[in-house]
Write an enzyme that holds these catalytic residues in place. Structure first.
Site, PDB file in Angstrom:
ATOM      1  N   ASN A 137      -2.312  -0.273   7.761  1.00 47.61           N
ATOM      2  CA  ASN A 137      -1.562  -1.490   7.465  1.00 47.61           C
ATOM      3  C   ASN A 137      -0.919  -1.333   6.084  1.00 47.61           C
ATOM      4  O   ASN A 137      -1.290  -0.461   5.311  1.00 47.61           O
ATOM      5  CB  ASN A 137      -2.425  -2.757   7.633  1.00 47.61           C
ATOM      6  CG  ASN A 137      -3.537  -2.882   6.627  1.00 47.61           C
ATOM      7  OD1 ASN A 137      -3.580  -2.167   5.637  1.00 47.61           O
ATOM      8  ND2 ASN A 137      -4.468  -3.789   6.876  1.00 47.61           N
ATOM      9  N   LYS A 159       0.836  -1.195   0.000  1.00 45.52           N
ATOM     10  CA  LYS A 159       0.000   0.000   0.000  1.00 45.52           C
ATOM     11  C   LYS A 159       0.880   1.258   0.000  1.00 45.52           C
ATOM     12  O   LYS A 159       2.061   1.207   0.374  1.00 45.52           O
ATOM     13  CB  LYS A 159      -0.905  -0.019   1.235  1.00 45.52           C
ATOM     14  CG  LYS A 159      -1.899  -1.185   1.218  1.00 45.52           C
ATOM     15  CD  LYS A 159      -2.825  -1.111   2.412  1.00 45.52           C
ATOM     16  CE  LYS A 159      -3.852  -2.231   2.363  1.00 45.52           C
ATOM     17  NZ  LYS A 159      -4.862  -2.094   3.424  1.00 45.52           N
ATOM     18  N   GLU A 200      -8.534  -9.290  -8.768  1.00 45.82           N
ATOM     19  CA  GLU A 200      -7.545  -8.244  -8.460  1.00 45.82           C
ATOM     20  C   GLU A 200      -6.423  -8.192  -9.493  1.00 45.82           C
ATOM     21  O   GLU A 200      -5.938  -7.129  -9.837  1.00 45.82           O
ATOM     22  CB  GLU A 200      -7.014  -8.472  -7.038  1.00 45.82           C
ATOM     23  CG  GLU A 200      -8.101  -8.184  -6.006  1.00 45.82           C
ATOM     24  CD  GLU A 200      -7.819  -8.710  -4.611  1.00 45.82           C
ATOM     25  OE1 GLU A 200      -6.723  -9.275  -4.396  1.00 45.82           O
ATOM     26  OE2 GLU A 200      -8.700  -8.545  -3.747  1.00 45.82           O
TER      27      GLU A 200
HETATM   28  P1  DAT Z   1      -7.575  -7.403   4.335  1.00 46.38           P
HETATM   29  O1  DAT Z   1      -6.864  -6.156   3.858  1.00 46.38           O
HETATM   30  O2  DAT Z   1      -6.806  -8.126   5.396  1.00 46.38           O
HETATM   31  O3  DAT Z   1      -8.083  -8.294   3.245  1.00 46.38           O
HETATM   32  P2  DAT Z   1     -10.295  -6.430   4.637  1.00 46.38           P
HETATM   33  O4  DAT Z   1     -10.529  -6.869   3.220  1.00 46.38           O
HETATM   34  O5  DAT Z   1     -11.294  -6.857   5.676  1.00 46.38           O
HETATM   35  O6  DAT Z   1      -8.856  -6.889   5.140  1.00 46.38           O
HETATM   36  O7  DAT Z   1     -10.182  -4.861   4.720  1.00 46.38           O
HETATM   37  C1  DAT Z   1      -9.542  -4.144   3.704  1.00 46.38           C
HETATM   38  C2  DAT Z   1      -8.883  -2.939   4.282  1.00 46.38           C
HETATM   39  O8  DAT Z   1      -9.849  -2.097   4.905  1.00 46.38           O
HETATM   40  C3  DAT Z   1      -7.865  -3.221   5.383  1.00 46.38           C
HETATM   41  O9  DAT Z   1      -6.609  -3.564   4.869  1.00 46.38           O
HETATM   42  C4  DAT Z   1      -7.846  -1.930   6.139  1.00 46.38           C
HETATM   43  C5  DAT Z   1      -9.287  -1.456   6.027  1.00 46.38           C
HETATM   44  N1  DAT Z   1     -10.067  -1.834   7.227  1.00 46.38           N
HETATM   45  C6  DAT Z   1     -10.569  -3.050   7.513  1.00 46.38           C
HETATM   46  N2  DAT Z   1     -11.209  -3.052   8.690  1.00 46.38           N
HETATM   47  C7  DAT Z   1     -11.111  -1.774   9.158  1.00 46.38           C
HETATM   48  C8  DAT Z   1     -11.564  -1.092  10.331  1.00 46.38           C
HETATM   49  N3  DAT Z   1     -12.272  -1.741  11.267  1.00 46.38           N
HETATM   50  N4  DAT Z   1     -11.256   0.215  10.456  1.00 46.38           N
HETATM   51  C9  DAT Z   1     -10.555   0.889   9.504  1.00 46.38           C
HETATM   52  N5  DAT Z   1     -10.103   0.314   8.380  1.00 46.38           N
HETATM   53  C10 DAT Z   1     -10.361  -0.995   8.205  1.00 46.38           C
END
Ligand code: DAT
Ligand code: MG
Length: 132
Positions: free
Chosen positions: A115, A12, A129
């Site tokens: 992250n 990212k 993707e």
């Molecule tokens: P991943 O990136 O592990 O696949 P995801 O698809 O659930 O996780 O979420 C995508 C992104 O969204 C993640 O990298 C960061 C953001 N995100 C997820 N949960 C969040 C939260 N509770 N608060 C803020 N950002 C969040």
């Protein structure tokens, strides 16, 4: 090319801004996975909205799309035996505050909104993707 031996991983913008590109790539090379595609991209709002479409109703969707536009990121495809499962373990988790030390998210970040990597979570998401 798309099968269960391939995974899409993105560094990212925040990971790039912190100069972690080499740190993220190194364990995958060390492990023996093969980097078969790599591209520096500045993602557009439309592309990110499509990439994260499953999260469109989440309260953090707008800030996620905005933060992902804060600069270029690195899009990669890695290939190798069980790379889908093992790659996710090596990066380890959406919430870095809970990630084990020794993993990328365990060692290099704390906040979920900051992250530093994304990786596909299924053959279907990898296919989508890679297309995007
Ligand atoms: P991943 O990136 O592990 O696949 P995801 O698809 O659930 O996780 O979420 C995508 C992104 O969204 C993640 O990298 C960061 C953001 N995100 C997820 N949960 C969040 C939260 N509770 N608060 C803020 N950002 C969040
Ligand atoms: Mg996800």
């Amino acid at each position: 090319m798309v099968n269960n031996k391939c995974i899409f991983i993105a560094i990212k913008p925040h990971g790039m801004q912190c100069n972690f590109v080499g740190e993220i790539i190194k364990p995958f090379e060390q492990k023996g996975f093969c980097l078969i595609a790599m591209k520096l991209i500045q993602a557009s709002e439309d592309l990110l909205k499509e990439h994260y479409i499953d999260l469109k109703d989440c309260p953090f969707f707008a800030s996620l799309v905005k933060s992902m536009q804060s600069g270029p990121g690195v899009s990669m495809v890695w290939e190798g035996l069980k790379v889908m499962k093992t790659g996710r373990v090596m990066l380890r988790g959406t919430k870095p505050m809970n990630s084990r030390p020794g993993t990328i998210h365990g060692d290099f970040c704390i906040q979920v909104g900051r992250n530093i990597t994304h990786c596909s979570d299924s053959v279907e998401s990898a296919e989508k993707e890679m297309g995007l």
